[in-house]
Structures are given as structure tokens and as C-alpha cells.
Design a protein around this motif. Structure first.
Motif, PDB file in Angstrom:
ATOM      1  N   ALA A   1       0.812  -1.221   0.000  1.00 27.52           N
ATOM      2  CA  ALA A   1       0.000   0.000   0.000  1.00 27.52           C
ATOM      3  C   ALA A   1       0.844   1.270   0.000  1.00 27.52           C
ATOM      4  CB  ALA A   1      -0.907  -0.009   1.234  1.00 27.52           C
ATOM      5  N   PRO A   2       0.274   2.337  -0.578  1.00 26.05           N
ATOM      6  CA  PRO A   2       0.906   3.646  -0.424  1.00 26.05           C
ATOM      7  C   PRO A   2       0.765   4.091   1.019  1.00 26.05           C
ATOM      8  CG  PRO A   2      -1.236   3.857  -1.526  1.00 26.05           C
ATOM      9  CD  PRO A   2      -0.996   2.394  -1.315  1.00 26.05           C
ATOM     10  N   MET A   3       1.860   4.498   1.652  1.00 20.61           N
ATOM     11  CA  MET A   3       1.765   4.962   3.043  1.00 20.61           C
ATOM     12  C   MET A   3       2.678   6.174   3.236  1.00 20.61           C
ATOM     13  SD  MET A   3       1.325   1.404   5.186  1.00 20.61           S
ATOM     14  CE  MET A   3       2.527   0.405   4.315  1.00 20.61           C
ATOM     15  N   LEU A   4       2.020   7.311   3.481  1.00 25.56           N
ATOM     16  CA  LEU A   4       2.725   8.577   3.625  1.00 25.56           C
ATOM     17  C   LEU A   4       3.756   8.486   4.740  1.00 25.56           C
ATOM     18  CD1 LEU A   4       2.268  11.248   2.129  1.00 25.56           C
ATOM     19  CD2 LEU A   4       0.859  11.989   4.034  1.00 25.56           C
TER      20      LEU A   4
ATOM     21  N   TRP B   1       6.076   6.543   5.027  1.00 26.58           N
ATOM     22  CA  TRP B   1       6.597   5.184   5.202  1.00 26.58           C
ATOM     23  C   TRP B   1       7.139   4.609   3.894  1.00 26.58           C
ATOM     24  CZ3 TRP B   1       2.783   2.002   8.840  1.00 26.58           C
ATOM     25  CH2 TRP B   1       2.779   2.601  10.114  1.00 26.58           C
TER      26      TRP B   1
ATOM     27  N   MET C   1       1.491   9.082  -1.250  1.00 29.46           N
ATOM     28  CA  MET C   1       0.704  10.037  -2.044  1.00 29.46           C
ATOM     29  C   MET C   1       1.494  11.334  -2.237  1.00 29.46           C
ATOM     30  SD  MET C   1      -2.916  11.892  -1.245  1.00 29.46           S
ATOM     31  CE  MET C   1      -2.284  12.910   0.086  1.00 29.46           C
TER      32      MET C   1
ATOM     33  N   GLN D   1       1.338   7.299  -6.671  1.00 29.56           N
ATOM     34  CA  GLN D   1      -0.004   7.705  -6.246  1.00 29.56           C
ATOM     35  C   GLN D   1      -0.110   9.222  -6.189  1.00 29.56           C
ATOM     36  OE1 GLN D   1      -1.820   7.630  -2.267  1.00 29.56           O
ATOM     37  NE2 GLN D   1      -3.343   6.242  -3.142  1.00 29.56           N
TER      38      GLN D   1
ATOM     39  N   LYS E   1      -7.572   4.171  -5.992  1.00 25.52           N
ATOM     40  CA  LYS E   1      -7.666   3.524  -4.670  1.00 25.52           C
ATOM     41  C   LYS E   1      -8.733   4.278  -3.895  1.00 25.52           C
ATOM     42  CE  LYS E   1      -4.897   2.227  -0.602  1.00 25.52           C
ATOM     43  NZ  LYS E   1      -5.175   3.221   0.451  1.00 25.52           N
TER      44      LYS E   1
ATOM     45  N   HIS F   1     -10.077  -0.091  -0.298  1.00 26.16           N
ATOM     46  CA  HIS F   1      -9.893  -0.188   1.154  1.00 26.16           C
ATOM     47  C   HIS F   1     -11.289  -0.434   1.710  1.00 26.16           C
ATOM     48  CE1 HIS F   1      -8.342   1.856   5.110  1.00 26.16           C
ATOM     49  NE2 HIS F   1      -8.827   0.658   5.291  1.00 26.16           N
TER      50      HIS F   1
ATOM     51  N   GLY G   1      -7.077  -3.734   3.390  1.00 27.44           N
ATOM     52  CA  GLY G   1      -7.616  -3.470   4.719  1.00 27.44           C
ATOM     53  C   GLY G   1      -7.517  -4.678   5.623  1.00 27.44           C
TER      54      GLY G   1
ATOM     55  N   ILE H   1      -5.364  -7.065   6.082  1.00 24.42           N
ATOM     56  CA  ILE H   1      -4.858  -8.368   5.622  1.00 24.42           C
ATOM     57  C   ILE H   1      -3.459  -8.559   6.217  1.00 24.42           C
ATOM     58  CG2 ILE H   1      -4.328  -9.825   3.622  1.00 24.42           C
ATOM     59  CD1 ILE H   1      -6.255  -7.970   2.012  1.00 24.42           C
TER      60      ILE H   1
ATOM     61  N   MET I   1      -3.848  -5.999  -1.247  1.00 24.41           N
ATOM     62  CA  MET I   1      -2.888  -4.927  -0.947  1.00 24.41           C
ATOM     63  C   MET I   1      -2.626  -4.931   0.552  1.00 24.41           C
ATOM     64  SD  MET I   1      -3.154  -0.840  -1.594  1.00 24.41           S
ATOM     65  CE  MET I   1      -2.294  -0.693  -3.150  1.00 24.41           C
ATOM     66  N   ILE I   2      -1.351  -4.951   0.904  1.00 25.19           N
ATOM     67  CA  ILE I   2      -0.951  -5.040   2.310  1.00 25.19           C
ATOM     68  C   ILE I   2      -0.370  -3.706   2.745  1.00 25.19           C
ATOM     69  CG2 ILE I   2       0.401  -6.417   3.965  1.00 25.19           C
ATOM     70  CD1 ILE I   2      -1.354  -8.167   2.148  1.00 25.19           C
TER      71      ILE I   2
ATOM     72  N   ARG J   1      -0.194  -1.811   6.734  1.00 19.59           N
ATOM     73  CA  ARG J   1       0.535  -1.782   8.006  1.00 19.59           C
ATOM     74  C   ARG J   1       1.267  -3.073   8.311  1.00 19.59           C
ATOM     75  NH1 ARG J   1      -4.761   0.522  10.766  1.00 19.59           N
ATOM     76  NH2 ARG J   1      -5.532  -0.767   9.035  1.00 19.59           N
TER      77      ARG J   1
HETATM   78  C1  LIG Z   1       1.248   5.670   7.946  1.00 20.09           C
HETATM   79  C2  LIG Z   1       0.193   5.477   6.891  1.00 20.09           C
HETATM   80  C3  LIG Z   1       0.160   6.323   5.800  1.00 20.09           C
HETATM   81  C4  LIG Z   1      -0.783   6.142   4.777  1.00 20.09           C
HETATM   82  N1  LIG Z   1      -0.729   6.933   3.672  1.00 20.09           N
HETATM   83  C5  LIG Z   1      -1.549   6.674   2.614  1.00 20.09           C
HETATM   84  C6  LIG Z   1      -1.392   7.339   1.371  1.00 20.09           C
HETATM   85  O1  LIG Z   1      -0.494   8.171   1.175  1.00 20.09           O
HETATM   86  N2  LIG Z   1      -2.261   7.037   0.374  1.00 20.09           N
HETATM   87  C7  LIG Z   1      -3.260   6.097   0.530  1.00 20.09           C
HETATM   88  O2  LIG Z   1      -4.013   5.825  -0.409  1.00 20.09           O
HETATM   89  N3  LIG Z   1      -3.404   5.428   1.687  1.00 20.09           N
HETATM   90  C8  LIG Z   1      -2.561   5.680   2.714  1.00 20.09           C
HETATM   91  N4  LIG Z   1      -2.661   4.937   3.861  1.00 20.09           N
HETATM   92  C9  LIG Z   1      -3.689   3.874   3.947  1.00 20.09           C
HETATM   93  C10 LIG Z   1      -3.113   2.543   3.454  1.00 20.09           C
HETATM   94  O3  LIG Z   1      -2.721   2.623   2.093  1.00 20.09           O
HETATM   95  C11 LIG Z   1      -4.143   1.414   3.612  1.00 20.09           C
HETATM   96  O4  LIG Z   1      -5.256   1.708   2.810  1.00 20.09           O
HETATM   97  C12 LIG Z   1      -4.616   1.251   5.049  1.00 20.09           C
HETATM   98  O5  LIG Z   1      -3.528   1.271   5.961  1.00 20.09           O
HETATM   99  C13 LIG Z   1      -5.397  -0.067   5.216  1.00 20.09           C
HETATM  100  O6  LIG Z   1      -4.596  -1.185   4.870  1.00 20.09           O
HETATM  101  P1  LIG Z   1      -3.898  -2.093   6.022  1.00 20.09           P
HETATM  102  O7  LIG Z   1      -4.987  -2.504   6.969  1.00 20.09           O
HETATM  103  O8  LIG Z   1      -3.287  -3.243   5.283  1.00 20.09           O
HETATM  104  O9  LIG Z   1      -2.888  -1.224   6.712  1.00 20.09           O
HETATM  105  C14 LIG Z   1      -1.737   5.107   4.888  1.00 20.09           C
HETATM  106  C15 LIG Z   1      -1.700   4.247   5.997  1.00 20.09           C
HETATM  107  C16 LIG Z   1      -0.745   4.423   6.984  1.00 20.09           C
HETATM  108  C17 LIG Z   1      -0.712   3.476   8.148  1.00 20.09           C
END
Ligand SMILES: Cc1cc2nc3c(=O)[nH]c(=O)nc-3n(C[C@H](O)[C@H](O)[C@H](O)COP(=O)(O)O)c2cc1C
Length: 338
Positions: A20-23, A25, A47, A74, A143, A175, A216, A218, A235-236, A238
Motif C-alpha cells: 500500500a501507499p503509506m505517507l 513510510w 501520495m 499515487q 484507490k 480499502h 484493509g 490483511i 494490498m498489504i 501496516r
Molecule cells: C502511515 C500510513 C500512511 C498512509 N498513507 C496513505 C497514502 O499516502 N495514500 C493512501 O491511499 N493510503 C494511505 N494509507 C492507507 C493505506 O494505504 C491502507 O489503505 C490502510 O492502511 C489499510 O490497509 P492495512 O490494513 O493493510 O494497513 C496510509 C496508511 C498508513 C498506516
């Protein structure tokens, strides 16, 4: 202006396994590390907003190592022209896919009229997707959440998705929880609204041509394999940060005929150590480089000592990559066996 590198397009873009995209991270270092664990995964950038990209420093924001590919960029935004311009930039820089964020619920993002609140404006989302699609040759994907606020019926989502599909989007990452746009922080919005996986399963049944990637909660091979009975990909998020070795397990389980994951965490550490050395020579701070690997020995004895050593030593010895080996020695398992 620095020359734009031309990475060849990836021959093998599949969404069966995505990170997953994670700001803050999933920056390029994290993606490099994830690529070592899962050779077949599709990796997503953090993002980047259209404003930041068009008025910022694309070289700093978009540069990445070809080893990370396939990698998706993203984007956050809601102006079709600006999104098209940014999609073009992403393609020029070698990204394999451009993804539109319609899931982030933060206040800042809502003020900019993008992210999850766009679910209330399906026509505008379709315009954005169409403009992006016309601008690039690589796939444009979305997404999104299953809904926002009180708009949470399956029928609403289905109509929303239909408009996206008509706009040329053939891959949807869902998600599988809605977002509350007021009253919950982004963090709470990742735990409080319940997961409704059946929305993703129903979408796949209703739009067989659409590639549906479920996101979400997983966090195991068993869960991923179960969802893949009814969706095209998982999509994985956290779990990949907290327990990166899961990506290696998923690689082997989901791609039995694909390239295998490394057999040992120690192997991954060795490769990543070399990468750190290269990055240190370019001035990347070590305390930034260690962040994605803190969970590498998750669940093993000595895990806490490993983490503490890295976190305490990296700021004090910012160019000393030997702290990785020192930290490894705190795991009471013979090197080269785990
Ligand atoms: C630290 C952090 C930053 C995130 N940043 C983004 C982001 O930039 N873009 C986005 O679409 N989702 C973002 N997410 C959401 C994740 O992409 C994902 O949809 C959400 O964590 C659920 O998936 P998970 O249960 O596998 O973590 C972020 C999640 C976390 C924890």
C-alpha cells in the motif's frame, strides 16, 4: 533541471500482491527493501499532491531506483488538468502505473477537495481519470473506500465504480471500510469503521472485467489466499511495515511459479546493508534508512534489542552501517540461519 531518467517499462505488472501507499513510510528506501522481499509485488509510492509536484522539485519527489520496479505513483488532487500533467511527469520518470487517491480522509486533504471526499463527486473523479488516461500510456488506477459518511450503500459504490470504469479505469483498489470525514483522525479511520470485504467480492461479481484489489486488515498468508478466491489481488499496508517478512511469505505462497523470495531474513539484511552504504555515500541519513527494516525480525527473540540498537545508534553514528551487524548480533539465533 536534472535529466529525467528513462526506466524501461516493467514487463511484469501484476496486482496479485501490492504494498500500500503509506505517507512517510513507503518512500524509495522502503520500496527498495520491500522489493528485496517480494520480487513480484506491485509497490506504491506515498501520495504526492498535484500542488506539491507541480510547484515542487520533481527530481527530489519522483526519483527512484530501477530495482524498485514495478512501482506505481499515487497522486492526490482533483483538477483533471493538473492530474494529467502530474501523470505525464510520473510516466516520464518511469513509473509503471499512476494511481488516484480517493481514500484519504485527512482534514488537509479535504480542504484541498481531494482524497476520500471525492467519493461524493463521481462525475469529477471520472473526469480526472479520463484526463489522466489520455495523458499517459501506463495504466491509470484508483484507490478508494467503500463509502464516506452516510453514503455507504453497496449500490452507491457500484454506481461510483461504474463511472470509473467508463472513464477507462480497469483496476480498482478498495480499502474495504468507509471513511468518516468529520470526527475521526486518519488513524482512527483505519480502524474504527468496520471492514466489509463482501463489498469487494460483490464488485468483482458485478464487474468481472474490472481488476479488483482488496485492501484493509490483511495480515497473513491464509487471509490473503482466502480473499484471492474472490478478488484479483490483495494490498498489504501496516502489516508490511510491522512484519515485513510477511511479504516474503506472500511472495512464495502467491507466486509458486515466480521468482522465490530470499530464504533468510539475514540475506535480505545483507543486501540492504549494501544499499545503505550506497545511500550513505549520497548523503541519505542512516536513521532514515533503518526505518523500514525495524520489523525485519518481528516475532523472534531479541527483536526488541535489535530495534532499540538501531534506533538509538543511527542518530549518533549517522554514517556507520556496521550498526546493522551489531543489532543483528542481539538476535540470539546464529547468523545466516534465520
Ligand atoms: C502511515 C500510513 C500512511 C498512509 N498513507 C496513505 C497514502 O499516502 N495514500 C493512501 O491511499 N493510503 C494511505 N494509507 C492507507 C493505506 O494505504 C491502507 O489503505 C490502510 O492502511 C489499510 O490497509 P492495512 O490494513 O493493510 O494497513 C496510509 C496508511 C498508513 C498506516
Amino acid at each position: 533541471m536534472p535529466a529525467v531518467p528513462t526506466h524501461a517499462p516493467s514487463a511484469s505488472l501484476t496486482h496479485r500482491l501490492c504494498v500500500a501507499p503509506m505517507l512517510d513510510w513507503t518512500d524509495r528506501h522502503c520500496r527498495y527493501f520491500h522489493r528485496l522481499l517480494a520480487p513480484s509485488a506491485c509497490l506504491y509510492s506515498e501520495m504526492i499532491t498535484t500542488g506539491a509536484l507541480l510547484h515542487g522539485q520533481p527530481a527530489r519527489q519522483l526519483a527512484f531506483s530501477p530495482a524498485e520496479k514495478p512501482v506505481a505513483l499515487q497522486l492526490g488532487g482533483s483538477d483533471p488538468e493538473a492530474l494529467a500533467a502530474c501523470a505525464r511527469l510520473g510516466e516520464q520518470w518511469g513509473y509503471d502505473e499512476i494511481n488516484l487517491n480517493v481514500g484519504c480522509p485527512s482534514d488537509r486533504v479535504q480542504q484541498g477537495r481531494f482524497g476520500a471526499c471525492l467519493m461524493k463527486e463521481p462525475g469529477l473523479v471520472a473526469d480526472c481519470l479520463r484526463a489522466m488516461n489520455e495523458a499517459v500510456h501506463v495504466p491509470v488506477t484508483i484507490k478508494t473506500r467503500i463509502g464516506v459518511d452516510d453514503m455507504e450503500s453497496y449500490e452507491y459504490l457500484r454506481d461510483f465504480v461504474q463511472q470509473c470504469q467508463h472513464a477507462g479505469c480497469s483496476t480498482l483498489i478498495l480499502h474495504a471500510r468507509k471513511a468518516w470525514l468529520n470526527g475521526l483522525s486518519p488513524k482512527q479511520n483505519r480502524t474504527v469503521p468496520p471492514l466489509k470485504y463482501d463489498y469487494a467480492y460483490r464488485l468483482k461479481a458485478d464487474f468481472p472485467q474490472l481488476e479488483v484489489v482488496l485492501n484493509g486488515g490483511i495480515d497473513s498468508v491464509a487471509a490473503a489466499s482466502g480473499h484471492l478466491q474472490q478478488t484479483d489481488g490483495v494490498m498489504i499496508g501496516r502489516a508490511a511495515w510491522n512484519n515485513p517478512w510477511l511479504l516474503a511469505e506472500l511472495q512464495n505462497a502467491l507466486f509458486p511459479d515466480g521468482p522465490p523470495a530470499p530464504a533468510l531474513r539475514d540475506e535480505v539484511l545483507e543486501y540492504y546493508g549494501r544499499y545503505c552504504q550506497e545511500q550513505l555515500a549520497r548523503g541519505t541519513p542512516l536513521n532514515w534508512l533503518i526505518r523500514p527494516i525495524l520489523g525485519l525480525y518481528h516475532g523472534l527473540p531479541g527483536n526488541r534489542l535489535w530495534k532499540n540498537h538501531l534506533v538509538s545508534q543511527a542518530p549518533r553514528r549517522p554514517d556507520d552501517v556496521t550498526i546493522l551487524d551489531e543489532a543483528r548480533q542481539l538476535i540470539p539465533i546464529a547468523p545466516g540461519t534465520v
